[in-house]
Every structure is written in C-alpha cells, then in structure tokens.
Write a protein that holds these residues in place. Structure first.
Motif, PDB file in Angstrom:
ATOM      1  N   GLU A 702     -10.401 -11.401   4.184  1.00 30.55           N
ATOM      2  CA  GLU A 702     -10.055 -12.166   2.992  1.00 30.55           C
ATOM      3  C   GLU A 702      -9.392 -11.280   1.936  1.00 30.55           C
ATOM      4  O   GLU A 702      -8.396 -11.657   1.314  1.00 30.55           O
ATOM      5  N   TYR A 703      -9.967 -10.108   1.744  1.00 37.77           N
ATOM      6  CA  TYR A 703      -9.425  -9.190   0.744  1.00 37.77           C
ATOM      7  C   TYR A 703      -8.010  -8.767   1.134  1.00 37.77           C
ATOM      8  O   TYR A 703      -7.095  -8.759   0.295  1.00 37.77           O
ATOM      9  N   ASP A 704      -7.821  -8.399   2.393  1.00 40.84           N
ATOM     10  CA  ASP A 704      -6.509  -7.936   2.844  1.00 40.84           C
ATOM     11  C   ASP A 704      -5.462  -9.041   2.737  1.00 40.84           C
ATOM     12  O   ASP A 704      -4.303  -8.786   2.378  1.00 40.84           O
ATOM     13  N   ASP A 705      -5.854 -10.275   3.044  1.00 40.73           N
ATOM     14  CA  ASP A 705      -4.912 -11.386   2.938  1.00 40.73           C
ATOM     15  C   ASP A 705      -4.469 -11.596   1.488  1.00 40.73           C
ATOM     16  O   ASP A 705      -3.307 -11.956   1.231  1.00 40.73           O
ATOM     17  N   LEU A 706      -5.369 -11.365   0.553  1.00 36.95           N
ATOM     18  CA  LEU A 706      -5.054 -11.606  -0.853  1.00 36.95           C
ATOM     19  C   LEU A 706      -4.298 -10.439  -1.481  1.00 36.95           C
ATOM     20  O   LEU A 706      -3.284 -10.625  -2.170  1.00 36.95           O
ATOM     21  N   PHE A 707      -4.768  -9.234  -1.237  1.00 34.68           N
ATOM     22  CA  PHE A 707      -4.204  -8.056  -1.909  1.00 34.68           C
ATOM     23  C   PHE A 707      -3.247  -7.249  -1.024  1.00 34.68           C
ATOM     24  O   PHE A 707      -2.627  -6.304  -1.524  1.00 34.68           O
ATOM     25  N   THR A 708      -3.141  -7.593   0.247  1.00 34.44           N
ATOM     26  CA  THR A 708      -2.353  -6.865   1.251  1.00 34.44           C
ATOM     27  C   THR A 708      -3.045  -5.548   1.600  1.00 34.44           C
ATOM     28  O   THR A 708      -3.938  -5.086   0.897  1.00 34.44           O
ATOM     29  N   THR A 709      -2.588  -4.943   2.690  1.00 35.79           N
ATOM     30  CA  THR A 709      -3.166  -3.656   3.114  1.00 35.79           C
ATOM     31  C   THR A 709      -2.298  -2.479   2.737  1.00 35.79           C
ATOM     32  O   THR A 709      -2.775  -1.338   2.730  1.00 35.79           O
ATOM     33  N   ASP A 710      -1.006  -2.720   2.423  1.00 32.42           N
ATOM     34  CA  ASP A 710      -0.115  -1.576   2.242  1.00 32.42           C
ATOM     35  C   ASP A 710       0.859  -1.712   1.077  1.00 32.42           C
ATOM     36  O   ASP A 710       1.733  -0.879   0.901  1.00 32.42           O
ATOM     37  N   LYS A 711       0.704  -2.749   0.265  1.00 31.60           N
ATOM     38  CA  LYS A 711       1.596  -2.917  -0.878  1.00 31.60           C
ATOM     39  C   LYS A 711       0.903  -2.436  -2.154  1.00 31.60           C
ATOM     40  O   LYS A 711      -0.322  -2.505  -2.277  1.00 31.60           O
ATOM     41  N   PRO A 712       1.686  -1.929  -3.118  1.00 30.36           N
ATOM     42  CA  PRO A 712       1.068  -1.491  -4.373  1.00 30.36           C
ATOM     43  C   PRO A 712       0.423  -2.657  -5.116  1.00 30.36           C
ATOM     44  O   PRO A 712       1.003  -3.742  -5.209  1.00 30.36           O
ATOM     45  N   VAL A 713      -0.781  -2.416  -5.604  1.00 31.73           N
ATOM     46  CA  VAL A 713      -1.511  -3.408  -6.389  1.00 31.73           C
ATOM     47  C   VAL A 713      -1.682  -2.844  -7.793  1.00 31.73           C
ATOM     48  O   VAL A 713      -2.339  -1.811  -7.983  1.00 31.73           O
ATOM     49  N   ILE A 714      -1.074  -3.480  -8.758  1.00 34.61           N
ATOM     50  CA  ILE A 714      -1.218  -3.094 -10.162  1.00 34.61           C
ATOM     51  C   ILE A 714      -2.256  -4.032 -10.764  1.00 34.61           C
ATOM     52  O   ILE A 714      -2.013  -5.234 -10.897  1.00 34.61           O
ATOM     53  N   PHE A 715      -3.400  -3.500 -11.097  1.00 34.22           N
ATOM     54  CA  PHE A 715      -4.539  -4.325 -11.520  1.00 34.22           C
ATOM     55  C   PHE A 715      -4.806  -4.097 -13.011  1.00 34.22           C
ATOM     56  O   PHE A 715      -5.130  -2.986 -13.430  1.00 34.22           O
ATOM     57  N   ALA A 716      -4.640  -5.133 -13.800  1.00 33.96           N
ATOM     58  CA  ALA A 716      -4.961  -5.082 -15.229  1.00 33.96           C
ATOM     59  C   ALA A 716      -6.366  -5.644 -15.416  1.00 33.96           C
ATOM     60  O   ALA A 716      -6.615  -6.823 -15.137  1.00 33.96           O
ATOM     61  N   TYR A 717      -7.250  -4.797 -15.887  1.00 30.99           N
ATOM     62  CA  TYR A 717      -8.670  -5.166 -15.952  1.00 30.99           C
ATOM     63  C   TYR A 717      -9.177  -5.087 -17.388  1.00 30.99           C
ATOM     64  O   TYR A 717      -8.791  -4.199 -18.158  1.00 30.99           O
TER      65      TYR A 717
END
Length: 815
Positions: A702-717
């Motif tokens: 589920e996590y990989d489908d949402l956030f991908t396994t190899d693309k940059p994730v810019i997370f504003a928290y």
C-alpha cells in the motif's frame, strides 16, 4: 518510636478538631473495626515478604521469604485504616462511594482490602478467599508474572495509577462531576501534597456544583516522611497548615494519634461529621436552586469538609531495627526489615511482627476472614472494589454525535473559500452539549482558551463552570456549566481523566505548545489504557481526545515561546494499540475526524487543527472518504494523467503544510507543465507506520503504491521533520524521502515568514522538486532561480510593509 497526637486549638468551634467529639462506637463496633484493620495490615505485610506459609502454620523459614523484597510498607497502615472506616461509612449510610488512593505505592493496602471484601476473588477467581488464595495473593505481589507494587488497572476499584504522584485530587474531582449521588474519597499522601499538580488541584472545589455534581472528601494523610526526608505539610506549624487548608476553601477536621482505639474513635467521628456536612451542603443547594441559574452574584460557596489524618509512618511495624528507629521515621517507607532471608534476627523480628496482629483471631483454619473482620464490609457494588464507577465502561453510553452534514461547509471548488476549522467544529460540539443537557455526560476542558480557540458556540448550550464570585462584567459563567476552564493544564487533564474513567465523554482543547505540560500525565493514562485493554473485566471507556490548535504555524504573533509541535512525537512514542494522531487539513476533514474520535473507545486521540481562516479543500463526502483512508491521492491537485508514473510526489500532513504543497503544485503546473506530479495528503499519521507496528499502518504494498519505491517524495509536515523519517524508515523508498517541517526557527513575524524561515514554503518545495528529479536541475535552472528570487523578495517585503507578499496573501487555487 511513637508519634504524639497534634491537633490545632479550636478557634471558632466549627470543626477545627474532632478529638473531643467522638462518634459513640460500641465496644463491639470498635473491636470489629480494629479486627478489620489488623487483618488488612497482616495481609499488607505478607504481600511484601511472604511467598509461602501465609497463615504462619509453622515457624517462618528463609524459604518462605521472597528472594527480592519489594513494596512499600510506610503508607499501608494509614491506607488500611482509611479503607476500614470508609467501609463503615458506606455500610451505615448506604453511600455510593469511590476512593482515589493517592500515596504512590500503597498497593499492598488496597489489594489487601479488595481481597478481604471479596472483590479481588470475584475479579480473579484463582485468588480465592482462603489460605491457598492468600498464598497466591502474597506471592504475586511485585513478583515476575504478578501485579505491581502500586495501585494500578489490575486493582479492582481503582481509577488512579499510583506510580506517579500529583494527580489524585484532580482525578477525584473529575469522577465527581455530573455524579450527584457519588462521594469520592481521596487519600492524599503528604509527599504527593508537595507536587505542583496537587497544589493546583485544591482549587477544584471552586468548580464543583453541589446541585449536579457529587462530592469530594480529601483525606490528607500526614505520616511525616517521604523516601528519605520529612514532608513539608507535616512539619509546618499547625496554625499555618490550618490557615492554608481553610484558605483553599475547606473545613478541616483533624485526627491524630498513635493509640489505635483513640484513632478509631476520632476517625469515625470525623467521617460522620464530614458526611453530615456534605449532605447538608448538597441538600441546601438542591433545595434552593433548580440548577439552571446562571447569575447569582450573591451566591455563597460552602466550605467543603476535609480530613487531616496524622499517624506514624509504618505504624504497627517494627519500632526499631538493628538499633535504629524505624516506626515513625523514613526508614519504614519501603521494606523495614531488609535482610530477612540472610539475617536470623530479622527473620525472627518479621515473624513477631506478623504474629502481633493475632492472625488466628482474624482468619479461620482455612484462611477465610472471620465474621468479625467482615462486620463493617459493605455488600455488592457498594464495596470500594466493586463500584461500577471505577470501571467506567460499565456505565458509558454512546455519545449522540449529530449528522455532520448539518455543520459541513460547502465546497464548490477546492482552495477558494476559507473557514476557521475549529469554529466550524464548535457548532458540532455545541449541539452535542445541548443534546446531553439532561444526561450530563459530556464536558469540554481547557486552560482559559475556549473562545480563543474559536469554540465559543459551546456557550450557546452551556456556561463555564464556576462556583466563586460573579461580577456583572463576566460572561458565560454558570454554576451548572459544563465547559471547564482553569489556567492549569494539569488540572484540566486530571479532571478529564477522572471523568472518562468513570464512564463519561469529553474533549481537551489546548494551545499546541503548552500541552507539553501534561506530557507525564498522558504517559500514565496511555499506560493505564494499554493495561486495561489486556484485562477482560475492564470495559472500554471513552477515548481521551485532545484538540491542539493555536498551533506552531499560526503563533507568529506570540513568537518563539508559543511554537512547539512536539506533542505528536511524544504521543507516537507510546503504545501503538492506544495512540492515534490526526492532522485534518480543513474544516470538513476536522468534522469527520471529530466524529470518529468522539465515538471511539480506549484511545488517546490527538487532533491538530487550525483556528485561523484556512482553505476548504474537500466536500463533506470527500472528507469522509479521505479520513477513512487516512492518507490518499488528491488527483485534482496533481498533474498525473495515468499514462506514466509520477516524476515526484508532493506529500503533506497538517493544514499549513497542505496549503504550501498545493501552492507548490500550482507553481509546478504553471512553470513545469511537463512534469507528472502526484499530491498525497496524510490525515492519520499512524498510516505511515508499517502494519506490523500499528493497526492503522499501511502494508508495504500500500505504501509503495501511494508513495512509489524510487521517485523523490517531498513531504511537508506540520511538526519536526525527523518524525516522518522515524515512522517510514523501513520503507523501500525511504532514501528518496525528503521532509520539510519545523526546525526551531521561530519568532514574531508574518504567517508566511514562519514557513520561509523553516524552509517549508511553496517556493522552497518547488526548488526541492527541481533538485531531486533526475536531470531536472539543468533544464529548470531558470525556474529555480525565480523561486529563490521570490524568497529574497519576500524578506525585503515583510520588513518594509509588515505583511506578506500579495501573491501569497491573495493566493487561491487556480487548477
């Protein structure tokens, strides 16, 4: 060492001392009370020392003694005395009562009394009320696989974790609220009385409505010592102590001495007098007021009774050990005889101590308590260990949460209209408050911030609880109010814990930065809930719900001191079975989250939401679906077309981070339209955890489908960036995760400058995408420069104009 009786001289004849005004106990009553007390003392000593030979049917031998001696004797005889006499009061008056046992490690006493009255055996059938059960009771105490040395969830009749001091009186008042027939006795140790939370809790009597609430009877137990030092209230002059307690609004009744017969008579008299006074206060209030009056400047608040019980520490234990005084000193605090297995003299002294209680008079040959011991013990649910008020799940009713559509804001297009989320929530809470007006089982507490946090709609349904003076200029104060404000986060937390654990519902609204004041208290409540969930007989109670607002990103006016989002980190360190954290990004998602947490059981729910105007992103139906998922795609905000994987993921959690991510997505859409950008919003922070570590966590798939396994994730928290890394560190794409959040760059400034200072702003987020998408840096160098120049222009602009850039303050979604 014997401690002499000390009682202040009467000043006005109104109850300073009860030493000369004894309830007349017959010889038979006195003998029965003393027998019960001796039996409880015997059982308390046995729990600390023995693992066999519970009835002393043979001389004690070293193998009868536990290899590790753990427990606290010093407070136990005083607690046993109080329990014995509360039994008498309950039985004589058919009184509904709960007792909160404040002295930290008084477990031996409370367990002993629970076993004597039979509630322990009913709860744990293997601990029978006979010799075999007594042996089991002794062996399990502070023993591997057994029970703690303090009063804990495992203890029948308890709502109070004795492992940390300071909260007993606040818990007692919370239990009494909206429980008009309940008398809550609260034993306060003189060590505990030195803590800040306990000192603040004395003011709770200014919020107790004698019409709709029950009563609290504080019993201040002065035995003179803590672990190694004397206690303050036991050593100050009697007149000073009396003035202090009267100044807190109490009528103190004094009981002191070391002669058992004298103390039994005096304590019986004090309890009878206190109960009579409480009944009179309540009757007078209920006869003269229908409970709906909201004025009453001439209202005269009654002085509630309390008892000051002064007895020797370690009373009835060894007078001295190895030539040093023990009884009446700090040496009796824990284990007075420390080397019983190794020292024959100590072993002999222990046996003499146990036999001094004359157990052959107290228990029959089979180990059952004698009829005389049980003479004053009440029956059924009147027993302190059997009261349903200490197992609030037996009493709790579903909260009538109204349909959310009645309060939802209309969203025709995301990111155009603005609402104050907590003001919208205030309407929902006001309806709940109105719908519970007759049953009175919902309260909102907070430290003087209900209106500041935009929840003032509540005052259309109820007032603020207040029993002190009321002036014509005051607003919303009411004798029967169910919003509770006091500038003590400790007291708010304690009230709500006591209220919930006795079967009611509530919400704690607080500025985000200052909820840390109750860090230690929420620790204890979480541990209580975790243990309770493992006990089949403990029924689920309503969750402890925090609404944290006036948060870090909108405390730009108050400055650095008001900027701390770390409570979420603190809570997420705790048991995953119990804790939940939600960051709804707009008004409708806040309604959906509130609906969920207010209906939930046995959790600590932390909800972080803004009170300032914020954009509406989702319709009510969309909000319900999104909150049910806990995390999901906002396809309308991204630029994915479904033909290829995204080039980058823009993720967010929290209202201000969501705004900045959506604004960044808009900038990317305008300046780099060829990029495929995915936008992900997270409402439930525990969704980021692996399923194996939290029941709400995503599977790896589920996590990989949402956030991908190899693309940059810019997370504003919303909070400290490292929390996101900690929650997701096991995920496949963790190395591609780049988190922006608060990094202690706070000051008094403009709202947008707060995010710029912490590199959470939309322009920095666009630069992060350019820097992390392979090959994009060279192609989009000009776009990156525009972003950097805008940040520079921002700094100059706010210093000249004092407000944010027009393109920021006037922004709306154009997608």
């Amino acid at each position: 060492m014997r401690q002499e009786k000390r009682t202040p001289k009467a000043k006005d004849g109104k109850g300073t001392s009860v030493a000369e005004r004894h309830t007349v106990l017959t010889g038979e009553e006195l003998t029965a009370l003393d027998a019960h007390w001796r039996a409880a003392n015997y059982l308390a000593v046995g729990q600390i020392y023995l693992m066999d030979n519970a009835l002393l049917t043979e001389p004690l031998r070293p193998e009868h003694i536990k290899p590790r001696l753990l427990g606290h004797w010093g407070t136990s005889p005083g607690l046993n005395l109080v329990h014995t006499h509360l039994n008498r009061l309950i039985r004589n008056r058919d009184q509904s009562m709960l007792c909160v046992w404040g002295p930290g490690h008084g477990g031996p006493a409370v367990l002993a009394n629970s076993w004597l009255e039979g509630t322990y055996t009913e709860t744990y059938p293997d601990v029978t009320r006979d010799a075999a059960g007594m042996n089991r009771l002794f062996r399990q105490f502070s023993f591997p696989g057994g029970v703690p040395s303090h009063v804990a969830p495992e203890t029948p009749g308890s709502i109070h974790e004795g492992g940390e001091l300071g909260y007993s009186l606040a818990h007692a008042y919370g239990a009494a609220l909206d429980n008009p027939d309940l008398l809550v006795a609260c034993v306060i140790g003189d060590g505990e009385a030195e803590t800040g939370p306990l000192a603040g809790s004395w003011h709770a009597n200014k919020f107790l409505d004698p019409v709709h609430d029950g009563a609290v009877l504080p019993i201040l137990h002065l035995n003179g010592y803590k672990i190694a030092n004397p206690t303050v209230l036991a050593r100050i002059p009697d007149d000073e102590l009396d003035a202090l307690l009267r100044g807190y609004g109490h009528e103190p009744l004094y009981v002191a001495g070391s002669d058992p017969s004298e103390v039994h008579r005096a304590l019986a008299a004090a309890l009878d007098r206190a109960a009579d006074r409480i009944t009179a206060i309540q009757r007078n209030a209920r006869d003269s007021r229908d409970g709906s009056a909201r004025d009453g400047a001439a209202y005269e608040r009654a002085a509630w009774p309390m008892i000051v019980l002064r007895t020797p520490k370690g009373w009835t234990g060894p007078a001295d050990v190895d030539g040093l005084p023990v009884e009446g000193t700090w040496r009796s605090h824990q284990v007075p005889l420390p080397a019983v297995r190794e020292n024959p003299a100590h072993l002999a002294q222990l046996e003499a101590w146990l036999r001094s209680y004359r157990p052959d008079e107290l228990f029959d040959r089979d180990g059952r308590p004698s009829d005389q011991v049980l003479t004053c013990v009440p029956a059924g649910t009147r027993r302190l260990g059997g009261t349903p008020h200490a197992n609030g799940g037996l009493l709790v009713r579903d909260l009538p949460v109204p349909p959310l559509d009645d309060f939802a804001v209309q969203v025709d297009k995301p990111g155009v209209a603005l609402h104050e989320p907590t003001r919208v929530l205030g309407g929902l809470l006001a309806r709940i408050m109105a719908d519970t007006a007759d049953r009175r089982d919902f309260r909102v507490v907070g430290p003087d911030e209900t209106a500041s946090n935009r929840l003032e709609a509540l005052f259309e349904a109820t007032g603020k609880a207040w029993q002190a003076g009321i002036l014509p200029t005051d607003e919303h104060l009411a004798r029967d109010g169910r919003v509770m404000e006091v500038l003590s986060e400790h007291l708010c937390q304690g009230w709500l814990e006591g209220y919930l654990l006795t079967g009611r519902h509530g919400l704690f609204s607080c500025y985000e930065a200052f909820v840390h004041i109750v860090d230690s208290m929420v620790n204890q409540h979480i541990k209580w809930l975790k243990t309770s969930r493992e006990l089949a007989w403990r029924r689920p109670v309503a969750s402890l719900n925090y609404l944290l607002t006036s948060h870090v990103w909108r405390q730009d006016h108050n400055g650095f001191s008001h900027q701390d989002p770390g409570f979420v980190d603190h809570v997420l360190n705790k048991s995953p079975d119990v804790v939940r954290v939600y960051l709804p990004p707009d008004a409708n998602t806040l309604l959906s989250v509130a609906d969920h947490v207010l209906r939930s059981r046995d959790y600590v729910n932390v909800v972080v939401a803004g009170k300032q105007p914020g954009f509406d992103w989702l319709t009510m139906d969309e909000a319900r679906a999104h909150c049910a998922r806990g995390a999901g795609l906002w396809k309308w905000a991204g630029t994915e077309d479904g033909t290829r994987e995204p080039d980058a993921v823009l993720a967010c959690a929290g209202d201000v981070p969501t705004l900045e991510i959506i604004a960044a997505a808009g900038l990317l859409r305008r300046h780099l339209p060829e990029l495929a950008i995915r936008v992900v919003n997270v409402v439930d922070m525990t969704r980021l955890m692996p399923r194996e570590e939290h029941p709400h966590g995503m599977t790896d798939a589920e996590y990989d489908d949402l956030f991908t396994t190899d693309k940059p994730v810019i997370f504003a928290y919303h909070g400290y960036p490292w929390l996101i890394h900690r929650l997701a560190y096991r995920r496949t794409g963790d190395a591609n995760l780049h988190v922006r959040g608060y990094k202690e760059m706070g000051t008094t400034t403009t709202p947008f400058d707060m995010v710029v200072r912490n590199d959470l702003d939309r322009y920095r987020l666009v630069m992060d995408v350019i820097d992390r998408v392979p090959g994009l840096g060279v192609r989009a160098a000009d776009v990156r420069q525009v972003m950097e120049d805008t940040r520079t222009r921002h700094h100059s602009w706010i210093r000249e104009h004092g407000v944010d850039l027009p393109e920021v303050s006037d922004w709306s979604w154009e997608g």
